[in-house]
Structure formats: structure tokens, C-alpha cells
Design a protein around this motif. Structure first.
Motif, PDB file in Angstrom:
ATOM      1  N   ARG A  33      11.935   8.281  -1.289  1.00  0.00           N
ATOM      2  CA  ARG A  33      10.833   7.299  -1.292  1.00  0.00           C
ATOM      3  C   ARG A  33       9.696   7.761  -2.186  1.00  0.00           C
ATOM      4  NH1 ARG A  33      12.198   7.062   4.285  1.00  0.00           N
ATOM      5  NH2 ARG A  33      10.566   8.579   4.791  1.00  0.00           N
ATOM      6  N   LEU A  34       9.412   9.070  -2.155  1.00  0.00           N
ATOM      7  CA  LEU A  34       8.339   9.600  -2.999  1.00  0.00           C
ATOM      8  C   LEU A  34       8.666   9.416  -4.476  1.00  0.00           C
ATOM      9  CD1 LEU A  34       5.698  11.190  -3.296  1.00  0.00           C
ATOM     10  CD2 LEU A  34       7.042  13.298  -3.178  1.00  0.00           C
ATOM     11  N   LEU A  35       9.910   9.720  -4.846  1.00  0.00           N
ATOM     12  CA  LEU A  35      10.317   9.562  -6.248  1.00  0.00           C
ATOM     13  C   LEU A  35      10.315   8.095  -6.653  1.00  0.00           C
ATOM     14  CD1 LEU A  35      13.245  12.150  -6.389  1.00  0.00           C
ATOM     15  CD2 LEU A  35      10.951  12.406  -7.345  1.00  0.00           C
ATOM     16  N   TYR A  36      10.724   7.234  -5.737  1.00  0.00           N
ATOM     17  CA  TYR A  36      10.742   5.800  -6.034  1.00  0.00           C
ATOM     18  C   TYR A  36       9.333   5.298  -6.326  1.00  0.00           C
ATOM     19  CZ  TYR A  36      11.525   0.797  -5.296  1.00  0.00           C
ATOM     20  OH  TYR A  36      11.566  -0.563  -5.444  1.00  0.00           O
ATOM     21  N   VAL A  37       8.390   5.676  -5.474  1.00  0.00           N
ATOM     22  CA  VAL A  37       7.002   5.248  -5.670  1.00  0.00           C
ATOM     23  C   VAL A  37       6.433   5.831  -6.963  1.00  0.00           C
ATOM     24  CG1 VAL A  37       4.671   5.426  -4.741  1.00  0.00           C
ATOM     25  CG2 VAL A  37       6.582   4.922  -3.212  1.00  0.00           C
ATOM     26  N   ALA A  38       6.726   7.123  -7.211  1.00  0.00           N
ATOM     27  CA  ALA A  38       6.203   7.751  -8.423  1.00  0.00           C
ATOM     28  C   ALA A  38       6.751   7.077  -9.681  1.00  0.00           C
ATOM     29  CB  ALA A  38       6.556   9.242  -8.432  1.00  0.00           C
ATOM     30  N   ALA A  39       8.041   6.725  -9.647  1.00  0.00           N
ATOM     31  CA  ALA A  39       8.657   6.097 -10.816  1.00  0.00           C
ATOM     32  C   ALA A  39       8.032   4.742 -11.117  1.00  0.00           C
ATOM     33  CB  ALA A  39      10.161   5.946 -10.592  1.00  0.00           C
ATOM     34  N   TRP A  40       7.829   3.923 -10.068  1.00  0.00           N
ATOM     35  CA  TRP A  40       7.337   2.571 -10.330  1.00  0.00           C
ATOM     36  C   TRP A  40       5.834   2.523 -10.539  1.00  0.00           C
ATOM     37  CZ3 TRP A  40      11.521   1.684 -12.005  1.00  0.00           C
ATOM     38  CH2 TRP A  40      12.702   1.597 -11.305  1.00  0.00           C
ATOM     39  N   LEU A  46       6.053  -7.438  -9.838  1.00  0.00           N
ATOM     40  CA  LEU A  46       5.837  -7.386  -8.391  1.00  0.00           C
ATOM     41  C   LEU A  46       7.009  -8.007  -7.638  1.00  0.00           C
ATOM     42  CD1 LEU A  46       2.036  -8.303  -8.132  1.00  0.00           C
ATOM     43  CD2 LEU A  46       3.102  -6.087  -7.624  1.00  0.00           C
ATOM     44  N   PHE A  47       7.510  -9.115  -8.159  1.00  0.00           N
ATOM     45  CA  PHE A  47       8.690  -9.729  -7.548  1.00  0.00           C
ATOM     46  C   PHE A  47       9.876  -8.776  -7.589  1.00  0.00           C
ATOM     47  CE2 PHE A  47      12.742 -11.821  -8.547  1.00  0.00           C
ATOM     48  CZ  PHE A  47      12.972 -12.455  -7.334  1.00  0.00           C
ATOM     49  N   ALA A  48      10.085  -8.120  -8.736  1.00  0.00           N
ATOM     50  CA  ALA A  48      11.210  -7.194  -8.869  1.00  0.00           C
ATOM     51  C   ALA A  48      11.090  -6.033  -7.891  1.00  0.00           C
ATOM     52  CB  ALA A  48      11.295  -6.665 -10.304  1.00  0.00           C
ATOM     53  N   LEU A  49       9.890  -5.465  -7.786  1.00  0.00           N
ATOM     54  CA  LEU A  49       9.689  -4.331  -6.883  1.00  0.00           C
ATOM     55  C   LEU A  49       9.870  -4.727  -5.428  1.00  0.00           C
ATOM     56  CD1 LEU A  49       6.638  -2.622  -8.604  1.00  0.00           C
ATOM     57  CD2 LEU A  49       8.999  -1.835  -8.591  1.00  0.00           C
ATOM     58  N   SER A  50       9.608  -5.988  -5.102  1.00  0.00           N
ATOM     59  CA  SER A  50       9.787  -6.443  -3.721  1.00  0.00           C
ATOM     60  C   SER A  50      11.253  -6.498  -3.320  1.00  0.00           C
ATOM     61  CB  SER A  50       9.164  -7.831  -3.545  1.00  0.00           C
ATOM     62  OG  SER A  50       9.932  -8.815  -4.217  1.00  0.00           O
ATOM     63  N   ARG A  51      12.164  -6.396  -4.284  1.00  0.00           N
ATOM     64  CA  ARG A  51      13.596  -6.443  -3.968  1.00  0.00           C
ATOM     65  C   ARG A  51      14.117  -5.126  -3.430  1.00  0.00           C
ATOM     66  NH1 ARG A  51      13.875 -11.316  -3.160  1.00  0.00           N
ATOM     67  NH2 ARG A  51      16.153 -11.158  -3.162  1.00  0.00           N
ATOM     68  N   GLY A  52      13.284  -4.080  -3.448  1.00  0.00           N
ATOM     69  CA  GLY A  52      13.692  -2.798  -2.888  1.00  0.00           C
ATOM     70  C   GLY A  52      14.394  -1.923  -3.896  1.00  0.00           C
ATOM     71  N   PRO A  53      14.700  -0.684  -3.510  1.00  0.00           N
ATOM     72  CA  PRO A  53      15.288   0.273  -4.450  1.00  0.00           C
ATOM     73  C   PRO A  53      16.613  -0.170  -5.054  1.00  0.00           C
ATOM     74  CG  PRO A  53      14.482   1.388  -2.487  1.00  0.00           C
ATOM     75  CD  PRO A  53      14.388  -0.078  -2.210  1.00  0.00           C
ATOM     76  N   LYS A  54      17.407  -0.934  -4.301  1.00  0.00           N
ATOM     77  CA  LYS A  54      18.714  -1.342  -4.816  1.00  0.00           C
ATOM     78  C   LYS A  54      18.632  -2.551  -5.731  1.00  0.00           C
ATOM     79  CE  LYS A  54      21.476   0.555  -1.027  1.00  0.00           C
ATOM     80  NZ  LYS A  54      22.489   0.267   0.025  1.00  0.00           N
ATOM     81  N   GLY A  55      17.769  -3.501  -5.390  1.00  0.00           N
ATOM     82  CA  GLY A  55      17.706  -4.736  -6.167  1.00  0.00           C
ATOM     83  C   GLY A  55      16.735  -4.700  -7.325  1.00  0.00           C
ATOM     84  N   ALA A  56      15.700  -3.855  -7.230  1.00  0.00           N
ATOM     85  CA  ALA A  56      14.652  -3.858  -8.248  1.00  0.00           C
ATOM     86  C   ALA A  56      15.148  -3.561  -9.653  1.00  0.00           C
ATOM     87  CB  ALA A  56      13.549  -2.870  -7.861  1.00  0.00           C
TER      88      ALA A  56
END
Length: 317
Positions: free
Chosen positions: A6-13, A46-56
Motif C-alpha cells: 500500500r505504501l509503494l502504491y501510494v508513493a507511485a501514484w 482520479l477515476f483511474a485511481l479509484s479502480r484500485g491497484p488492479k484496475g488502475a
């Protein structure tokens, strides 16, 4: 996803809005229409990020490709700086798609990124470096996508090989591996461990009278109960059918028997009963399972719904 993921995901986006903000700060648009474009990109991201780690990634790869082209056209004189962000496009493609589709997505946007500077007359030194980097990034994208596929297959087969598909518990092979690790710990000086085998009483009657779906539901309910009511560090596994096993590290026969009694009473409260066999490791792993199995069948013969400890462990404290 674990905490590090989760930390890496947030840092990346977080880098995406920061990069756009830096571009706006350094090269603010002069025409009002460009601000509308930035608003549209922001909403899409924002829409893309709302799809979560798999869908974004599947949305972001196309949104980022379009954004990079937009910036190349807007800031032609300083477009070379966008080359720093081009790898993100390829990485997103590798995470978003399997190899054929990753090639198609990254090849499409990469090709447009190569053609656009030619149309807009980039200076040759900048373009040469940028153009040479794109096929290298494309090749690395395909390698990453390929590694992801191979890792996914290996993980699938590993999980299938070591996990009961019905209950999600470790299966017999996983339990055997855990027992071997525990033996190694005892040989290094740890206290002996105990093994508890339990078999649901009259389970065949449940399948015959209520059907296999009800039997499967009961097995899953028992599995959840056992996992929730053993100690941290204990391992619950399903050996097959209605038989389960519990590995109890650094546990003597008396402690193991007490735990088995608590579990037996808890299962009765769930509306089912089970017979338990308890044995403690004494230097022979094969003998351990045999002694626990003998204790289990002694509990069955004695009337079911009870805990039996192997005779060699009767006087242990």
C-alpha cells in the motif's frame, strides 16, 4: 495488499499529480483552453485511481499516453523533459496487461511519442536520445510482463499444491513441510511439539441426509472455527475428507490435550462433534503421525466426541 504494498502504491501514484504540478509551475499554459484540458486529465486520473491497484493501470496507461502527447504539443521547446516520464508509461503497460496486450498498448503510445517530436521539429540531440530509449523501454516492458506471468503461474501452482481449495487451509503436503521445519527447530534446541488429529463424527450422515453442499458448508465453518481458536503460531491444516490436523509448536501432551478439549467443546456448540487424537514428537516424525492416528481411533472406538492421548504420552506433564 500488505502494508508495504500500500505504501509503494501510494508513493507511485503521488508522483503523477506532483509531476503535472511541476510542469504547470515551470511552464504555465497561456491559453485558457489548456486549463480545461488539465481539468479533464485530472478527473480521468482520479477515476483511474479509484479502480484500485488492479484496475488502475489499465486506465492510467492510456491516460498517461494521451497526457504525454498533449504536453509534447504544448511545450514543444521544453518537451525533452517529458522523456523522464516516458518509462512510467511502459511500466504501467507491463502491470496492466499480459505480454501481447502490453506490447500493443506500449507500442501504440510509444510509436506516437516517437512520431510527434518529428512533426514538431525537436532538436536532433534531444530526439536521438529520446528515440533510442523508447525501444529499450519497450523491450524491458515485455520482459517485466513476461516475468509477471511466470510469477503468477508459479504462485498459482504453489498455492494449489499447498492449499485446500475448499477451506483455504494448508493441505497434507503443507502440513508435512511444516512438521519437517518443526523437527529442525527441535533439533536446534526448541521444546518438542505436539500433533492433534481430529475427525468430524458421523460426517457421512451429513452428506447423505443434507447433501454435499451442506457438508462443504460445515467443513468451511469448522475450518474457520479452528483457525480462530488456536494460538498464534499454531497451524491448522486439512488432511482430506473430514479430517483436520493441528500442529502445536513447543507444546507438551498435557497442554495439547487441554487445547483439544476446548476445541471439542467449541465444535459441539457449533452443532457438530469431533474425535481428537493427541501425540507429542519423540524423535521420529513418521511415528508421531502414527501415534496421533492411533489415539484418534481410540477416541472413536470409545464413543466419539472425546479427546484421546497416545499411551506413551499419558504420564507426560
Amino acid at each position: 495488499m500488505d502494508r508495504l504494498g500500500r505504501l509503494l502504491y501510494v508513493a507511485a501514484w503521488l508522483g503523477l499529480p506532483l509531476g503535472i504540478g511541476l510542469q504547470l509551475y515551470l511552464y504555465p499554459p497561456k491559453a485558457p483552453g489548456f486549463w480545461w484540458a488539465y481539468g479533464a486529465f485530472a478527473l480521468f486520473f482520479l477515476f483511474a485511481l479509484s479502480r484500485g491497484p488492479k484496475g488502475a493501470p489499465r486506465f492510467l496507461v492510456h491516460g498517461l499516453g494521451a497526457y504525454l502527447l498533449f504536453e509534447l504539443g504544448r511545450a514543444q521547446g521544453h518537451g525533452w523533459a517529458l522523456g523522464y516520464w516516458a518509462p512510467a508509461l511502459y511500466l504501467l503497460a507491463a502491470f496492466a496487461y499480459p505480454v501481447p496486450w502490453a506490447l500493443a498498448a506500449s507500442g501504440f503510445w510509444g510509436g506516437l511519442l516517437l512520431l510527434a517530436p518529428l512533426l514538431w521539429g525537436w532538436e536532433r540531440p534531444y530526439y536521438a536520445h529520446f528515440a533510442l530509449s523508447q525501444p529499450v523501454l519497450l523491450a524491458l516492458t515485455l520482459l517485466l510482463a513476461r516475468f509477471r506471468e511466470l510469477y503468477g503461474r508459479a504462485r498459482f501452482w504453489r498455492e494449489q499444491a499447498l492449499t485446500c481449495p475448499l477451506t483455504g487451509l494448508p493441505n497434507r503436503r503443507a502440513l508435512e513441510m511444516a512438521l519437517e521445519r518443526e523437527v529442525a527447530r527441535v533439533e536446534r534446541g526448541a521444546k518438542p511439539f505436539s500433533l492433534v488429529l481430529l475427525d468430524l463424527d458421523d460426517f457421512k450422515r451429513v452428506n447423505d441426509e443434507k447433501g454435499h453442499p451442506e457438508g462443504d458448508r460445515l467443513l468451511k465453518e469448522v475450518a474457520r472455527y479452528l483457525v480462530a481458536h488456536v494460538r498464534r503460531g499454531d497451524l491448522v491444516g486439512r488432511l482430506g475428507g473430514e479430517e483436520f490436523a493441528i500442529l502445536l509448536p513447543e507444546t507438551d501432551p498435557l497442554q495439547a490435550t487441554r487445547l483439544a478439549e476446548r476445541l471439542r467443546e467449541g465444535l459441539r456448540a457449533l452443532g457438530t462433534t469431533a474425535s481428537f487424537g493427541v501425540a507429542t514428537y519423540r524423535g521420529d516424525l513418521g511415528e508421531l503421525y502414527q501415534r496421533a492416528d492411533e489415539a484418534l481411533y481410540r477416541a472413536k472406538r470409545a464413543g466419539k466426541d472425546r479427546v484421546a492421548r497416545h499411551t506413551e504420552d499419558q504420564g507426560s506433564r
